[in-house]
Write a protein that holds these residues in place. Sequence first.
Motif, PDB file in Angstrom:
ATOM      1  N   LEU A 322      46.777 -70.959  -3.947  1.00  0.00           N
ATOM      2  CA  LEU A 322      48.163 -71.244  -3.605  1.00  0.00           C
ATOM      3  C   LEU A 322      48.637 -70.341  -2.458  1.00  0.00           C
ATOM      4  O   LEU A 322      49.317 -70.800  -1.536  1.00  0.00           O
ATOM      5  CB  LEU A 322      49.043 -71.033  -4.847  1.00  0.00           C
ATOM      6  CG  LEU A 322      50.426 -71.641  -4.805  1.00  0.00           C
ATOM      7  CD1 LEU A 322      50.358 -73.161  -4.686  1.00  0.00           C
ATOM      8  CD2 LEU A 322      51.196 -71.264  -6.087  1.00  0.00           C
ATOM      9  N   SER A 323      48.246 -69.073  -2.489  1.00  0.00           N
ATOM     10  CA  SER A 323      48.650 -68.158  -1.405  1.00  0.00           C
ATOM     11  C   SER A 323      48.074 -68.647  -0.088  1.00  0.00           C
ATOM     12  O   SER A 323      48.756 -68.649   0.943  1.00  0.00           O
ATOM     13  CB  SER A 323      48.121 -66.740  -1.630  1.00  0.00           C
ATOM     14  OG  SER A 323      48.367 -66.342  -2.920  1.00  0.00           O
ATOM     15  N   LYS A 324      46.811 -69.071  -0.147  1.00  0.00           N
ATOM     16  CA  LYS A 324      46.168 -69.564   1.073  1.00  0.00           C
ATOM     17  C   LYS A 324      46.909 -70.796   1.612  1.00  0.00           C
ATOM     18  O   LYS A 324      47.191 -70.907   2.811  1.00  0.00           O
ATOM     19  CB  LYS A 324      44.718 -69.909   0.745  1.00  0.00           C
ATOM     20  CG  LYS A 324      43.878 -70.337   1.908  1.00  0.00           C
ATOM     21  CD  LYS A 324      42.423 -70.451   1.478  1.00  0.00           C
ATOM     22  CE  LYS A 324      41.552 -70.980   2.587  1.00  0.00           C
ATOM     23  NZ  LYS A 324      40.182 -71.195   2.144  1.00  0.00           N
ATOM     24  N   VAL A 325      47.232 -71.689   0.690  1.00  0.00           N
ATOM     25  CA  VAL A 325      47.873 -72.945   1.076  1.00  0.00           C
ATOM     26  C   VAL A 325      49.253 -72.664   1.690  1.00  0.00           C
ATOM     27  O   VAL A 325      49.612 -73.223   2.740  1.00  0.00           O
ATOM     28  CB  VAL A 325      47.999 -73.858  -0.167  1.00  0.00           C
ATOM     29  CG1 VAL A 325      48.944 -74.999   0.073  1.00  0.00           C
ATOM     30  CG2 VAL A 325      46.628 -74.383  -0.555  1.00  0.00           C
ATOM     31  N   TYR A 326      50.025 -71.788   1.064  1.00  0.00           N
ATOM     32  CA  TYR A 326      51.351 -71.449   1.594  1.00  0.00           C
ATOM     33  C   TYR A 326      51.229 -70.845   2.996  1.00  0.00           C
ATOM     34  O   TYR A 326      51.992 -71.162   3.903  1.00  0.00           O
ATOM     35  CB  TYR A 326      52.065 -70.455   0.662  1.00  0.00           C
ATOM     36  CG  TYR A 326      52.852 -71.106  -0.467  1.00  0.00           C
ATOM     37  CD1 TYR A 326      53.578 -72.278  -0.260  1.00  0.00           C
ATOM     38  CD2 TYR A 326      52.903 -70.523  -1.732  1.00  0.00           C
ATOM     39  CE1 TYR A 326      54.308 -72.864  -1.294  1.00  0.00           C
ATOM     40  CE2 TYR A 326      53.632 -71.101  -2.771  1.00  0.00           C
ATOM     41  CZ  TYR A 326      54.333 -72.274  -2.535  1.00  0.00           C
ATOM     42  OH  TYR A 326      55.054 -72.837  -3.549  1.00  0.00           O
ATOM     43  N   ARG A 327      50.240 -69.968   3.129  1.00  0.00           N
ATOM     44  CA  ARG A 327      50.054 -69.313   4.430  1.00  0.00           C
ATOM     45  C   ARG A 327      49.714 -70.351   5.498  1.00  0.00           C
ATOM     46  O   ARG A 327      50.322 -70.394   6.564  1.00  0.00           O
ATOM     47  CB  ARG A 327      48.931 -68.271   4.291  1.00  0.00           C
ATOM     48  CG  ARG A 327      48.649 -67.452   5.531  1.00  0.00           C
ATOM     49  CD  ARG A 327      47.857 -66.172   5.230  1.00  0.00           C
ATOM     50  NE  ARG A 327      46.768 -66.340   4.274  1.00  0.00           N
ATOM     51  CZ  ARG A 327      45.561 -66.846   4.561  1.00  0.00           C
ATOM     52  NH1 ARG A 327      45.281 -67.247   5.789  1.00  0.00           N
ATOM     53  NH2 ARG A 327      44.629 -66.958   3.629  1.00  0.00           N
ATOM     54  N   LYS A 328      48.791 -71.235   5.171  1.00  0.00           N
ATOM     55  CA  LYS A 328      48.371 -72.257   6.147  1.00  0.00           C
ATOM     56  C   LYS A 328      49.534 -73.171   6.521  1.00  0.00           C
ATOM     57  O   LYS A 328      49.616 -73.670   7.629  1.00  0.00           O
ATOM     58  CB  LYS A 328      47.251 -73.116   5.558  1.00  0.00           C
ATOM     59  CG  LYS A 328      46.003 -72.344   5.237  1.00  0.00           C
ATOM     60  CD  LYS A 328      45.012 -72.483   6.335  1.00  0.00           C
ATOM     61  CE  LYS A 328      43.675 -71.914   5.907  1.00  0.00           C
ATOM     62  NZ  LYS A 328      42.610 -72.325   6.780  1.00  0.00           N
ATOM     63  N   ALA A 329      50.431 -73.401   5.544  1.00  0.00           N
ATOM     64  CA  ALA A 329      51.539 -74.331   5.798  1.00  0.00           C
ATOM     65  C   ALA A 329      52.731 -73.621   6.437  1.00  0.00           C
ATOM     66  O   ALA A 329      53.780 -74.233   6.661  1.00  0.00           O
ATOM     67  CB  ALA A 329      51.951 -75.010   4.491  1.00  0.00           C
TER      68      ALA A 329
END
Length: 335
Positions: A322-329
Amino acid sequence: MSETKAKPVILTGAKPSGELTLGNYLGAIRNWATMMDDFECFFPIVDLHAITVPYKPADLRQRTYQCLAQYLACGLDPARSHIFLQSQITGHTELNWLLACLTPVGDLHRMTQFKEKSAKPGASVNSGLLFYPVLMAADILLYNADRVPVGEDQKQHLEMARNLAQRFNHTYSDTFKVPEPFIPKAGARVMSLQNPTRKMSKSDDNENDYLLLLDPPNRLRKKIMSAVTDSGSEVRADPEKPGITNLLNIFSAVSDRSIADLEKEFGSQGYGTFKKAVAEAVVARLEPIQEKYHELISNKDYLHQVLREGGEVAQKRAYRMLSKVYRKAGFVART
Ligand code: TYM
């Protein structure tokens, strides 16, 4: 120095919206139980999906425990897999939102299961029912699953999960693996006993349509003996004989014998003898599962322990993704 390679990841689950059927077992759960050594397996009970249709809170809780005890009784091993509740992991509904913002509403309206469920007379069509496949995609992508073992009815939902992984990767940057469906050769589509052109489903109104994993042996026998058959008397797999073909498929899946072998033995013995043999094979397969289930269902401490241990691993993995996804978005990282 040799490095130990991470095992490919499997994620799959069932929803506790009713009791589990023989279709759930043959098309899904019995296969999951064979994968625990070769894959890292995440087996949630997808309870958030169960509230897309009207339900009573006490029933949901009870069915969730029952579903867990049945997972275990069918051979899912908490020492070799992560078993948990979808609702207890932060991340499924958050990723659902991010993916929903990449999903054209028209795609959701075109999903076969949505169309079928919303067309039922008196159906309550809430937005959860429409967004069902997006939440399912979130379940899968949150663990970056390589493979998703499901019955044939979930193929279209899987296709949506694959599209969403690609769309996210394309819109932002490479983040998700594109998950592969894994559909078994035998038992992928167990049909209704009374209407063998439709899949066996726990949401059918007529209880003679389906066999439940927990149906007592005599009820299993009765339902199988009253299954619709076709004209003629020859026991043979044939598209013109959907009732007999379905029973042959069930017989083959529960006994691990080939259809050809069963046709050879029962071809000219008549439907009555054949159905009795199917019933005994089903009972023989389910009785040990039922015994194990009854031992487990009263041991709530153990059931909670399984969920706690599985949930801990799942939550760590989900936070990381989730942290990765938020960062990418483009969201600002928590500090
Ligand atoms: P559910 O709870 O309806 O079914 C659980 C699994 O059982 C399979 N199945 C069948 N297989 C053969 N013949 C049948 N008659 C039959 N009926 C059901 C289903 O294909 C499924 O594999 N949307 C999913 C739950 C879900 C999920 C996920 C699955 C939510 N998130 C993420 C995989 C990955 C469902 O409705 O399952």
